[in-house]
Scaffold this motif. Structure first.
Motif, PDB file in Angstrom:
ATOM      1  N   LEU A  23      12.190   3.788 -24.220  1.00  0.00           N
ATOM      2  CA  LEU A  23      12.721   3.668 -22.862  1.00  0.00           C
ATOM      3  C   LEU A  23      12.962   5.047 -22.246  1.00  0.00           C
ATOM      4  CD1 LEU A  23      15.180   0.734 -23.531  1.00  0.00           C
ATOM      5  CD2 LEU A  23      13.339   0.672 -21.838  1.00  0.00           C
ATOM      6  N   ARG A  24      13.449   5.982 -23.042  1.00  0.00           N
ATOM      7  CA  ARG A  24      13.664   7.343 -22.535  1.00  0.00           C
ATOM      8  C   ARG A  24      12.318   8.018 -22.255  1.00  0.00           C
ATOM      9  NH1 ARG A  24      18.888   8.388 -22.469  1.00  0.00           N
ATOM     10  NH2 ARG A  24      20.286   7.349 -23.953  1.00  0.00           N
ATOM     11  N   HIS A  25      11.353   7.789 -23.113  1.00  0.00           N
ATOM     12  CA  HIS A  25       9.999   8.319 -22.912  1.00  0.00           C
ATOM     13  C   HIS A  25       9.435   7.851 -21.566  1.00  0.00           C
ATOM     14  CE1 HIS A  25       5.938   9.462 -24.651  1.00  0.00           C
ATOM     15  NE2 HIS A  25       5.552   8.663 -23.665  1.00  0.00           N
ATOM     16  N   LYS A  26       9.683   6.596 -21.250  1.00  0.00           N
ATOM     17  CA  LYS A  26       9.204   6.018 -19.985  1.00  0.00           C
ATOM     18  C   LYS A  26      10.081   6.401 -18.792  1.00  0.00           C
ATOM     19  CE  LYS A  26       5.540   3.322 -20.808  1.00  0.00           C
ATOM     20  NZ  LYS A  26       4.275   3.466 -20.041  1.00  0.00           N
ATOM     21  N   GLY A  27      11.214   7.041 -19.064  1.00  0.00           N
ATOM     22  CA  GLY A  27      12.107   7.426 -17.970  1.00  0.00           C
ATOM     23  C   GLY A  27      12.799   6.263 -17.316  1.00  0.00           C
ATOM     24  N   LEU A  28      13.087   5.208 -18.088  1.00  0.00           N
ATOM     25  CA  LEU A  28      13.673   3.986 -17.543  1.00  0.00           C
ATOM     26  C   LEU A  28      15.169   3.925 -17.851  1.00  0.00           C
ATOM     27  CD1 LEU A  28      10.864   1.520 -18.663  1.00  0.00           C
ATOM     28  CD2 LEU A  28      11.189   2.516 -16.376  1.00  0.00           C
ATOM     29  N   ASP A  29      15.958   3.571 -16.858  1.00  0.00           N
ATOM     30  CA  ASP A  29      17.392   3.382 -17.063  1.00  0.00           C
ATOM     31  C   ASP A  29      17.642   2.085 -17.827  1.00  0.00           C
ATOM     32  OD1 ASP A  29      17.974   5.699 -15.635  1.00  0.00           O
ATOM     33  OD2 ASP A  29      18.076   4.620 -13.724  1.00  0.00           O
TER      34      ASP A  29
ATOM     35  N   ILE B  29       3.486  13.485 -34.335  1.00  0.00           N
ATOM     36  CA  ILE B  29       2.477  12.548 -34.832  1.00  0.00           C
ATOM     37  C   ILE B  29       1.473  12.249 -33.718  1.00  0.00           C
ATOM     38  CG2 ILE B  29       2.096  10.226 -35.762  1.00  0.00           C
ATOM     39  CD1 ILE B  29       4.939  10.415 -36.966  1.00  0.00           C
ATOM     40  N   GLY B  30       1.955  12.188 -32.487  1.00  0.00           N
ATOM     41  CA  GLY B  30       1.089  11.945 -31.336  1.00  0.00           C
ATOM     42  C   GLY B  30       0.276  13.142 -30.897  1.00  0.00           C
ATOM     43  N   GLY B  31       0.485  14.298 -31.526  1.00  0.00           N
ATOM     44  CA  GLY B  31      -0.249  15.513 -31.153  1.00  0.00           C
ATOM     45  C   GLY B  31       0.702  16.555 -30.603  1.00  0.00           C
ATOM     46  N   GLU B  32       0.397  17.069 -29.416  1.00  0.00           N
ATOM     47  CA  GLU B  32       1.250  18.091 -28.804  1.00  0.00           C
ATOM     48  C   GLU B  32       2.540  17.499 -28.244  1.00  0.00           C
ATOM     49  OE1 GLU B  32       0.873  21.450 -28.825  1.00  0.00           O
ATOM     50  OE2 GLU B  32      -0.727  20.925 -30.252  1.00  0.00           O
ATOM     51  N   THR B  33       2.527  16.214 -27.941  1.00  0.00           N
ATOM     52  CA  THR B  33       3.714  15.528 -27.431  1.00  0.00           C
ATOM     53  C   THR B  33       3.890  14.211 -28.185  1.00  0.00           C
ATOM     54  OG1 THR B  33       2.388  14.477 -25.691  1.00  0.00           O
ATOM     55  CG2 THR B  33       3.515  16.529 -25.124  1.00  0.00           C
ATOM     56  N   PRO B  34       5.104  13.658 -28.212  1.00  0.00           N
ATOM     57  CA  PRO B  34       5.337  12.444 -28.995  1.00  0.00           C
ATOM     58  C   PRO B  34       4.758  11.202 -28.344  1.00  0.00           C
ATOM     59  CG  PRO B  34       7.335  13.072 -27.839  1.00  0.00           C
ATOM     60  CD  PRO B  34       6.347  14.186 -27.624  1.00  0.00           C
TER      61      PRO B  34
ATOM     62  N   LEU C 215      14.679  15.777 -28.021  1.00  0.00           N
ATOM     63  CA  LEU C 215      14.039  15.125 -26.881  1.00  0.00           C
ATOM     64  C   LEU C 215      15.082  14.477 -25.968  1.00  0.00           C
ATOM     65  CD1 LEU C 215      11.101  13.369 -28.778  1.00  0.00           C
ATOM     66  CD2 LEU C 215      10.877  15.341 -27.220  1.00  0.00           C
ATOM     67  N   TYR C 216      14.758  14.408 -24.678  1.00  0.00           N
ATOM     68  CA  TYR C 216      15.555  13.672 -23.700  1.00  0.00           C
ATOM     69  C   TYR C 216      17.009  14.151 -23.684  1.00  0.00           C
ATOM     70  CZ  TYR C 216      11.331  11.209 -24.775  1.00  0.00           C
ATOM     71  OH  TYR C 216      10.004  10.940 -25.041  1.00  0.00           O
TER      72      TYR C 216
ATOM     73  N   ALA D 223      19.726  13.196 -26.501  1.00  0.00           N
ATOM     74  CA  ALA D 223      20.483  11.938 -26.483  1.00  0.00           C
ATOM     75  C   ALA D 223      20.656  11.344 -27.872  1.00  0.00           C
ATOM     76  CB  ALA D 223      19.799  10.931 -25.557  1.00  0.00           C
ATOM     77  N   ALA D 224      19.612  11.431 -28.707  1.00  0.00           N
ATOM     78  CA  ALA D 224      19.712  10.863 -30.060  1.00  0.00           C
ATOM     79  C   ALA D 224      20.619  11.711 -30.940  1.00  0.00           C
ATOM     80  CB  ALA D 224      18.328  10.741 -30.680  1.00  0.00           C
ATOM     81  N   ARG D 225      20.613  13.019 -30.734  1.00  0.00           N
ATOM     82  CA  ARG D 225      21.468  13.909 -31.521  1.00  0.00           C
ATOM     83  C   ARG D 225      22.944  13.669 -31.236  1.00  0.00           C
ATOM     84  NH1 ARG D 225      20.181  18.572 -34.088  1.00  0.00           N
ATOM     85  NH2 ARG D 225      18.218  18.888 -32.942  1.00  0.00           N
ATOM     86  N   ALA D 226      23.239  13.219 -30.021  1.00  0.00           N
ATOM     87  CA  ALA D 226      24.635  13.021 -29.619  1.00  0.00           C
ATOM     88  C   ALA D 226      25.320  11.895 -30.394  1.00  0.00           C
ATOM     89  CB  ALA D 226      24.711  12.725 -28.122  1.00  0.00           C
ATOM     90  N   ILE D 227      24.520  11.004 -30.996  1.00  0.00           N
ATOM     91  CA  ILE D 227      25.082   9.937 -31.839  1.00  0.00           C
ATOM     92  C   ILE D 227      25.173  10.474 -33.250  1.00  0.00           C
ATOM     93  CG2 ILE D 227      24.880   7.541 -32.585  1.00  0.00           C
ATOM     94  CD1 ILE D 227      25.105   7.876 -29.563  1.00  0.00           C
ATOM     95  N   ALA D 228      26.369  10.526 -33.795  1.00  0.00           N
ATOM     96  CA  ALA D 228      26.547  11.140 -35.122  1.00  0.00           C
ATOM     97  C   ALA D 228      27.585  10.380 -35.927  1.00  0.00           C
ATOM     98  CB  ALA D 228      26.939  12.597 -34.967  1.00  0.00           C
TER      99      ALA D 228
END
Length: 227
Positions: A28-34, A174-179, A218-219, A222-227
């Motif tokens: 969802l973050r990759h797609k830029g969707l709220d 894994i996707g190459g230069e970008t995820p 990434l983004y 946001a994922a790092r903020a969850i700990a």
């Protein structure tokens, strides 16, 4: 339009930990969707949206209701074609299916042995009872027996990640230069390990650990903020 992602948490709703849900958070973050994430304990999941699924993630997107992480990713790709692609074409879908199979057969089984007792400790009492009964029935061992093999599983994890280590020696994602969605599949597994056991159990200079750090960044982290 309000999007709701139903995900999984323990007693602390601020720490959702399902690997499959993390795939979709990143998608969802990759797609830029709220979206609004609504983490729920194990025993509440069968009540989601009138019982649509026994597992999460489940995504409500307006009138659309989709379960299963891969089906959600396919839906997002079709529904939002003008947003960044999760697959980059049919080859990316095939790659993602391969990474999904690799993770579920080789990586998840090791993480389960490492993190199972930690997950149990994160749950409220009612969910602990459900989790113990369901996982012991599925695995044919008690949680204590599985916990006893934890060190062996930690030692096995780097070997199970060898295919990804080989690939990531040549490219940043894994996707190459970008995820792509394939990255989020493995990321979800390792984020699950990080949030439940408190560590990746990999050296900081491991190529996979370095890739994981890039994904955490990434983004706006946001994922790092969850700990």
């Amino acid at each position: 339009m309000t999007r709701t992602l139903y995900s999984l948490c323990g007693a602390d709703a601020a720490r959702p930990f399902s690997p499959h849900c993390w795939k979709i958070v990143m998608a969802l973050r990759h797609k830029g969707l709220d979206f609004e994430e609504r983490p729920l304990p194990f025993t509440a999941i069968p009540k989601i949206e009138g019982g649509i699924s026994k597992t999460v993630p489940v995504l409500r997107d307006g009138q659309e209701l989709i379960s299963d992480s891969f089906q959600i990713a396919l839906y997002l790709e079709e529904a939002y074609p003008d947003q960044p692609s999760l697959f980059g074409g049919e080859g990316g879908k095939a790659l993602a299916r391969f990474v999904e199979g690799y993770c579920q057969t080789l990586v998840h089984s090791v993480i389960t042995r490492i993190a199972l007792s930690d997950i149990h400790s994160m749950l409220a009492p009612d969910d602990q009872a459900y989790f113990r009964a369901s996982r012991e029935a599925r695995l044919g061992k008690t949680l204590e027996e599985i916990r006893a093999s934890r060190d062996e599983a930690i030692a096995l994890l780097p070997e199970r990640l060898m295919p990804m280590r080989h690939m990531l020696a040549f490219q940043p994602f894994i996707g190459g230069e970008t995820p792509l969605f394939a990255d989020y599949i493995l990321f979800g597994a390792l984020q699950w390990l990080r949030l439940t056991s408190g560590s990746l159990h990999l050296p900081a200079d491991d190529v996979v650990a370095q890739w994981f750090e890039r994904c955490l960044d990434l983004y706006q982290g946001a994922a790092r903020a969850i700990a």
